[in-house]
Write a protein that holds these residues in place. Structure first.
Motif, PDB file in Angstrom:
ATOM      1  N   ARG A 169       4.106   4.296  -1.872  1.00 44.13           N
ATOM      2  CA  ARG A 169       4.260   3.535  -2.747  1.00 44.13           C
ATOM      3  C   ARG A 169       4.603   4.063  -4.245  1.00 44.13           C
ATOM      4  NH1 ARG A 169       0.099  -1.516  -3.635  1.00 44.13           N
ATOM      5  NH2 ARG A 169       1.751  -2.789  -4.896  1.00 44.13           N
ATOM      6  N   TYR A 170       3.885   5.072  -4.490  1.00 44.54           N
ATOM      7  CA  TYR A 170       4.399   5.560  -5.716  1.00 44.54           C
ATOM      8  C   TYR A 170       4.999   7.075  -5.852  1.00 44.54           C
ATOM      9  CZ  TYR A 170       1.476   1.463  -7.129  1.00 44.54           C
ATOM     10  OH  TYR A 170       1.124   0.249  -6.986  1.00 44.54           O
ATOM     11  N   ASP A 171       5.568   7.583  -6.563  1.00 46.97           N
ATOM     12  CA  ASP A 171       5.709   9.138  -6.867  1.00 46.97           C
ATOM     13  C   ASP A 171       4.753   9.681  -7.418  1.00 46.97           C
ATOM     14  OD1 ASP A 171       6.117   8.731  -9.576  1.00 46.97           O
ATOM     15  OD2 ASP A 171       8.279   8.894  -9.594  1.00 46.97           O
ATOM     16  N   SER A 172       4.745  10.929  -7.627  1.00 43.77           N
ATOM     17  CA  SER A 172       3.810  11.770  -7.924  1.00 43.77           C
ATOM     18  C   SER A 172       3.260  11.274  -9.473  1.00 43.77           C
ATOM     19  CB  SER A 172       4.212  13.392  -7.916  1.00 43.77           C
ATOM     20  OG  SER A 172       5.316  13.456  -8.088  1.00 43.77           O
ATOM     21  N   ASP A 173       4.372  10.809 -10.217  1.00 49.15           N
ATOM     22  CA  ASP A 173       4.244  10.601 -11.475  1.00 49.15           C
ATOM     23  C   ASP A 173       3.285   9.131 -11.713  1.00 49.15           C
ATOM     24  OD1 ASP A 173       5.145  12.944 -12.601  1.00 49.15           O
ATOM     25  OD2 ASP A 173       7.041  12.032 -12.584  1.00 49.15           O
ATOM     26  N   GLY A 174       3.202   8.534 -10.409  1.00 47.55           N
ATOM     27  CA  GLY A 174       2.798   7.120 -10.306  1.00 47.55           C
ATOM     28  C   GLY A 174       3.893   5.922 -10.679  1.00 47.55           C
ATOM     29  N   LYS A 175       4.772   6.415 -10.700  1.00 46.81           N
ATOM     30  CA  LYS A 175       6.057   5.183 -10.867  1.00 46.81           C
ATOM     31  C   LYS A 175       6.309   4.738  -9.265  1.00 46.81           C
ATOM     32  CE  LYS A 175      10.065   6.232 -12.128  1.00 46.81           C
ATOM     33  NZ  LYS A 175      11.177   7.000 -12.344  1.00 46.81           N
ATOM     34  N   PRO A 176       6.296   3.396  -9.220  1.00 46.82           N
ATOM     35  CA  PRO A 176       6.591   2.642  -8.154  1.00 46.82           C
ATOM     36  C   PRO A 176       7.874   2.982  -7.635  1.00 46.82           C
ATOM     37  CG  PRO A 176       6.006   1.179  -9.774  1.00 46.82           C
ATOM     38  CD  PRO A 176       6.182   2.351 -10.477  1.00 46.82           C
ATOM     39  N   ASP A 177       8.005   3.543  -6.217  1.00 46.69           N
ATOM     40  CA  ASP A 177       9.300   3.728  -5.496  1.00 46.69           C
ATOM     41  C   ASP A 177       9.921   2.170  -5.308  1.00 46.69           C
ATOM     42  OD1 ASP A 177      11.185   3.731  -3.878  1.00 46.69           O
ATOM     43  OD2 ASP A 177       9.939   4.882  -2.355  1.00 46.69           O
ATOM     44  N   PRO A 178      11.021   2.103  -6.121  1.00 43.55           N
ATOM     45  CA  PRO A 178      11.705   0.599  -5.831  1.00 43.55           C
ATOM     46  C   PRO A 178      12.106   0.265  -4.403  1.00 43.55           C
ATOM     47  CG  PRO A 178      13.324   2.170  -7.069  1.00 43.55           C
ATOM     48  CD  PRO A 178      11.980   2.741  -6.827  1.00 43.55           C
ATOM     49  N   ASP A 179      12.373   1.121  -3.716  1.00 45.05           N
ATOM     50  CA  ASP A 179      12.691   0.856  -2.333  1.00 45.05           C
ATOM     51  C   ASP A 179      11.536   0.532  -1.326  1.00 45.05           C
ATOM     52  OD1 ASP A 179      15.425   1.256  -2.687  1.00 45.05           O
ATOM     53  OD2 ASP A 179      15.072   3.496  -2.025  1.00 45.05           O
ATOM     54  N   PHE A 180      10.366   0.764  -1.675  1.00 42.26           N
ATOM     55  CA  PHE A 180       8.996   0.537  -1.032  1.00 42.26           C
ATOM     56  C   PHE A 180       8.945  -1.183  -0.805  1.00 42.26           C
ATOM     57  CE2 PHE A 180       4.645   0.148   0.315  1.00 42.26           C
ATOM     58  CZ  PHE A 180       4.728   0.973   1.567  1.00 42.26           C
ATOM     59  N   PRO A 181       8.758  -1.744   0.409  1.00 37.45           N
ATOM     60  CA  PRO A 181       8.853  -3.159   0.319  1.00 37.45           C
ATOM     61  C   PRO A 181       7.755  -3.926  -0.420  1.00 37.45           C
ATOM     62  CG  PRO A 181       9.098  -2.198   2.734  1.00 37.45           C
ATOM     63  CD  PRO A 181       9.024  -1.016   1.743  1.00 37.45           C
ATOM     64  N   LEU A 182       6.736  -3.350  -0.698  1.00 34.74           N
ATOM     65  CA  LEU A 182       5.519  -3.801  -1.555  1.00 34.74           C
ATOM     66  C   LEU A 182       6.034  -4.011  -2.894  1.00 34.74           C
ATOM     67  CD1 LEU A 182       3.726  -3.769   1.300  1.00 34.74           C
ATOM     68  CD2 LEU A 182       2.013  -3.256  -0.404  1.00 34.74           C
ATOM     69  N   ASN A 183       6.996  -3.035  -3.112  1.00 34.66           N
ATOM     70  CA  ASN A 183       7.113  -3.058  -4.918  1.00 34.66           C
ATOM     71  C   ASN A 183       8.513  -4.014  -5.124  1.00 34.66           C
ATOM     72  OD1 ASN A 183       5.247  -0.931  -5.165  1.00 34.66           O
ATOM     73  ND2 ASN A 183       6.699   0.757  -4.992  1.00 34.66           N
ATOM     74  N   LYS A 184       9.151  -4.519  -4.054  1.00 32.92           N
ATOM     75  CA  LYS A 184      10.274  -5.451  -4.569  1.00 32.92           C
ATOM     76  C   LYS A 184       9.658  -6.562  -4.904  1.00 32.92           C
ATOM     77  CE  LYS A 184      13.220  -2.991  -0.971  1.00 32.92           C
ATOM     78  NZ  LYS A 184      13.846  -3.036   0.530  1.00 32.92           N
ATOM     79  N   PRO A 185      10.334  -7.178  -6.053  1.00 37.38           N
ATOM     80  CA  PRO A 185      10.064  -8.259  -6.627  1.00 37.38           C
ATOM     81  C   PRO A 185       9.880  -9.455  -5.762  1.00 37.38           C
ATOM     82  CG  PRO A 185      11.753  -7.579  -7.944  1.00 37.38           C
ATOM     83  CD  PRO A 185      11.635  -6.522  -6.711  1.00 37.38           C
ATOM     84  N   ALA A 186      10.781  -9.572  -4.778  1.00 40.44           N
ATOM     85  CA  ALA A 186      10.777 -10.918  -4.121  1.00 40.44           C
ATOM     86  C   ALA A 186       9.493 -10.979  -3.086  1.00 40.44           C
ATOM     87  CB  ALA A 186      11.962 -10.745  -2.962  1.00 40.44           C
ATOM     88  N   TYR A 187       8.715  -9.552  -2.741  1.00 41.38           N
ATOM     89  CA  TYR A 187       7.811  -9.876  -1.854  1.00 41.38           C
ATOM     90  C   TYR A 187       6.319  -9.682  -2.832  1.00 41.38           C
ATOM     91  CZ  TYR A 187      10.899  -8.321   1.903  1.00 41.38           C
ATOM     92  OH  TYR A 187      11.963  -8.274   2.641  1.00 41.38           O
ATOM     93  N   GLN A 188       6.471  -9.947  -4.104  1.00 39.93           N
ATOM     94  CA  GLN A 188       5.312  -9.951  -4.745  1.00 39.93           C
ATOM     95  C   GLN A 188       4.450 -11.155  -4.421  1.00 39.93           C
ATOM     96  OE1 GLN A 188       4.469  -7.257  -6.749  1.00 39.93           O
ATOM     97  NE2 GLN A 188       6.357  -6.555  -5.578  1.00 39.93           N
ATOM     98  N   GLY A 189       3.014 -11.104  -4.350  1.00 38.59           N
ATOM     99  CA  GLY A 189       2.340 -12.092  -4.202  1.00 38.59           C
ATOM    100  C   GLY A 189       1.981 -12.191  -2.489  1.00 38.59           C
ATOM    101  N   ALA A 190       2.612 -11.211  -1.776  1.00 33.83           N
ATOM    102  CA  ALA A 190       2.577 -11.506  -0.231  1.00 33.83           C
ATOM    103  C   ALA A 190       0.993 -11.352   0.255  1.00 33.83           C
ATOM    104  CB  ALA A 190       3.492 -10.079   0.362  1.00 33.83           C
ATOM    105  N   ARG A 191       0.927 -12.019   1.271  1.00 35.95           N
ATOM    106  CA  ARG A 191      -0.489 -12.176   1.686  1.00 35.95           C
ATOM    107  C   ARG A 191      -0.477 -11.722   3.303  1.00 35.95           C
ATOM    108  NH1 ARG A 191      -4.051 -16.892  -0.078  1.00 35.95           N
ATOM    109  NH2 ARG A 191      -5.563 -15.076   0.042  1.00 35.95           N
ATOM    110  N   ILE A 192       0.772 -11.751   3.548  1.00 36.42           N
ATOM    111  CA  ILE A 192       0.920 -11.453   5.093  1.00 36.42           C
ATOM    112  C   ILE A 192       1.588 -10.111   5.308  1.00 36.42           C
ATOM    113  CG2 ILE A 192       1.664 -12.335   7.540  1.00 36.42           C
ATOM    114  CD1 ILE A 192       1.523 -15.051   6.085  1.00 36.42           C
ATOM    115  N   LEU A 193       1.111  -9.275   6.309  1.00 43.03           N
ATOM    116  CA  LEU A 193       1.932  -7.985   6.468  1.00 43.03           C
ATOM    117  C   LEU A 193       2.377  -8.013   7.823  1.00 43.03           C
ATOM    118  CD1 LEU A 193       2.858  -5.262   5.175  1.00 43.03           C
ATOM    119  CD2 LEU A 193       0.620  -4.285   6.355  1.00 43.03           C
ATOM    120  N   VAL A 194       4.010  -7.729   8.095  1.00 42.77           N
ATOM    121  CA  VAL A 194       4.512  -7.564   9.435  1.00 42.77           C
ATOM    122  C   VAL A 194       4.836  -6.357   9.773  1.00 42.77           C
ATOM    123  CG1 VAL A 194       5.976  -8.829  10.912  1.00 42.77           C
ATOM    124  CG2 VAL A 194       5.320 -10.194   9.101  1.00 42.77           C
ATOM    125  N   ALA A 195       4.109  -5.481  10.564  1.00 38.89           N
ATOM    126  CA  ALA A 195       4.436  -4.188  10.810  1.00 38.89           C
ATOM    127  C   ALA A 195       4.854  -3.774  12.411  1.00 38.89           C
ATOM    128  CB  ALA A 195       2.866  -3.554  10.592  1.00 38.89           C
TER     129      ALA A 195
END
Lengths: 201, 468
Positions: free
Chosen positions: A47-73
């Protein structure tokens, strides 16, 4: 344990087969005390790179999915280590339900002890749900445990759940208290068992 | 249960441990419980709820995940780890549970210590808060890993709620080529059935190749059952099991042994018993196995090449394998025997037993390591045994490091890790992303193969070392 009530929430898709519990929470965070919280380290190294910066492509980091409470794997979600921390991390990050075609067995059991519902649906249905969440980022699903359904708009999928586990989740029951209701059976079992197997000490 | 229907060994053990059934779940009696330095969540929660340990004599504890493998005279140098190791001392002392501490030769990895002490026995239900508890199935026990909440439940009640697993028989046919072992067999099985190939099942391994294995080899096979998704994996007890068990500290003696033995001989699966699934794996002509990806199912013989994900139909699977190759820094088509390594790890609950160390030492003898190589015995007693046989000197003369017992680089929780981009030949059980350190690349193989990688600096068929 927090009671599980009908949940309508943003759902986030995760397109990884065999997502192991090391990926969900790396080993170096397992020494954390439960009360200190695990949510910030959920999927830490992907989810984060080695400096602790969020990877914008990781789903949990995308603005639209903020507050998600269900994970579909995908298949074999949370395989590997028995670390209950994988559930702590999900629960502490706000997740109350996971939907996947199959799970690591121990993770599946651990979920129920922490008020998280792991739902099994056929692989093609789960793939269709993930696709719809990708096409409509930020859209919601409704999980109704009482009626054992997942709903998205007009679509309804039914799932199976063990009745005892369902009851514990809905009522927020601790299973040790449930077990202790069988104290008499336990002690008569032990007496008989020990008599038959004296070598077990 | 009074039934004349033929039963599998799994059914027999299950049926004899049922306390009660309710709403599709079974309350199963637990004979034995193993605890380690990662068990603190369970003790913390137990204490918070004001509960007591119900049957302390049915558990043993030893620190393994967080203990240092070097410089032990200074104790545990990292404060956070020290708290967990010392916490186990305090928690077990308070509960009256036997504890093998860092200064005790019996200390080691729980899954090595259980069988070694004879604490693991045929026909029992054994649990531990660690997924590799499936190891103990090699002795004919029904053994499975559990989470911290379940550890708490077992401590408080000596029982566990379980749903009855489906049964699966994995028949391993053919005879294993000279020099190969349990690791090659289990990697071949997982390569064939996949990382979710046994999900929801308890597996019985059977067939001529399993019968021919030593106890050590069987423990290696059962250890990795979880890597195929199985809840448990076991092998029916036979004379190999009984000979291994006889005389161990927790094994019965005298008349009690005879009575136990009579019971153990009733455990093997009845003729005609039905399994939900049966799979056959033929290991005739098998070559030493090596993994190339980030799942134990990514296993191939050493003469193979890195596969091309483009050939996979399923899009998620294709993407997952492409990502695995990217993480591993490998190109499709590369011969496995050309892949160079930076580190070698020999040890773990999979391959840290005396037979494993002997196999690795046979390869290392008279040769020199080209890359840093770590040898970590699975327990203090194995370390002593290896030293009595002179194996430590073989390793040290070959430039390998000889360390103190623990999980070490298998789980990478005690500081034994490698840096980003480094590649290991490892006798452990998981090649997951970040398992041996963030960005570290793990390849799983047998002790002989890991030792061969150490002395050549790349994956090498240990049987062809003289030609390398």
């Amino acid at each position: 344990m927090q009671k599980f009530e009908t949940l309508t929430a943003v759902a986030v898709p995760l397109e990884v087969a065999n997502c192991d519990t090391d990926r969900i929470i790396p080993a170096r965070f397992l020494k954390t005390r439960r009360s200190d919280g695990y949510g910030q380290n959920l999927f830490r190294d992907v989810r984060y790179d080695s400096d602790g910066k969020p990877d914008p492509d990781f789903p949990l980091n995308k603005p639209a999915y903020q507050g998600a409470r269900i994970l579909v794997a995908d298949i074999n979600f949370a395989c590997g280590s028995s670390r209950e921390a994988a559930v702590y991390a999900l629960a502490d990050a706000g997740f109350r339900a996971v939907i996947a075609p199959s799970y690591g067995d121990i993770f599946f059991n651990n979920c129920f002890k922490n008020g998280v519902l792991p739902i099994v649906l056929p692989a093609d249905q789960v793939a269709a749900i993930r696709q719809s969440l990708t096409d409509n980022p930020g859209s919601t699903l409704t999980v109704d445990l009482e009626n054992q359904t997942v709903t998205r708009g007009n679509e309804v999928w039914s799932f199976a759940v063990d009745p005892q586990r369902k009851e514990c989740l809905i009522e927020g029951l601790d299973d040790i208290n449930l077990t202790l209701q069988h104290r008499d059976q336990m002690s008569s079992f032990e007496d008989k068992y020990r008599a038959e197997r004296p070598w077990m000490g | 249960m009074s039934t004349s229907l033929p039963r599998t060994i799994i059914d027999k053990i299950w049926d004899s441990h049922v306390i009660t059934e309710q709403n599709g779940e079974t309350l199963l009696y637990v004979d034995r419980h193993l605890l380690h330095d990662g068990s603190f969540h369970a003790f913390d929660a137990l204490k918070a709820e004001g509960r007591k340990v119900h049957r302390p004599a049915q558990a043993i504890a030893t620190p393994d995940h967080y203990v240092p493998t070097t410089g032990r005279r200074f104790g545990v140098p990292v404060a956070d780890y020290r708290d967990l190791v010392e916490g186990l001392v305090a928690n077990t002392a308070e509960a009256g549970i036997t504890h093998f501490g860092m200064d005790d030769p019996r200390q080691g990895i729980v899954h090595i210590v259980g069988p070694e002490q004879g604490f693991t026995q045929p026909g029992i239900v054994l649990v531990c808060g660690d997924s590799h508890t499936s190891t103990h199935g090699a002795m004919g026990a029904f053994a499975f890993g559990i989470g911290a909440s379940e550890v708490k439940h077992v401590l408080a009640t000596q029982s566990i709620w379980q749903t009855r697993p489906k049964t699966m028989r994995i028949e391993v046919t053919g005879s294993l080529p000279e020099g190969l072992g349990g690791k090659d067999i289990i990697l071949a099985i997982i390569g064939q059935i996949g990382a979710a190939g046994a999900t929801g099942h308890a597996v019985e391994y059977a067939g001529s190749a399993i019968r021919a294995l030593s106890m050590e080899g069987r423990l290696t096979v059962c250890n990795m059952s979880i890597e195929a998704g199985a809840r448990a994996g076991l092998i029916a007890p036979d004379d190999t099991t009984f000979e291994y068990l006889a005389g161990r500290p927790y094994a019965p003696t005298g008349a009690a042994w005879d009575r136990a033995l009579a019971h153990w001989r009733t455990l093997p699966t009845d003729e005609g018993a039905v399994y939900a699934r049966t799979v056959t794996v033929d290991i005739s002509g098998l070559n030493p196995m090596v993994t190339w990806g980030t799942s134990p199912e990514d296993a191939l013989p050493i003469d193979g090449r890195v596969p091309d994900p483009a050939a996979i139909d399923d899009p998620v699977r294709r993407e997952s394998k492409a990502r695995a190759l990217e993480y591993m820094g490998l190109t499709p088509g590369t011969p496995l025997a050309e892949i160079e390594v930076n580190r070698v790890f020999i040890g773990s609950c999979t391959n840290g037993r005396i037979e494993d160390l002997r196999a690795a030492a046979a390869v290392a003898r008279g040769r020199k390591a080209k890359v840093p190589a770590l040898v970590v015995a699975g327990s203090g007693l194995i370390k002593q045994q290896a030293e009595a046989e002179g194996l430590d000197r073989v390793f040290i003369e070959a430039g390998f490091e000889w360390r103190e017992p623990g999980c070490s680089m298998c789980v990478g929780m005690n500081g034994d890790t490698m840096a980003k981009g480094m590649r290991s030949a490892s006798t452990s059980n998981r090649n997951f992303e970040g398992r041996q350190g963030k960005g570290a690349r793990t390849h799983l193989m047998s002790p002989s193969m890991a030792a061969a990688a150490a002395v050549t600096g790349r994956f090498t068929d240990f049987r062809r070392l003289d030609q390398a």
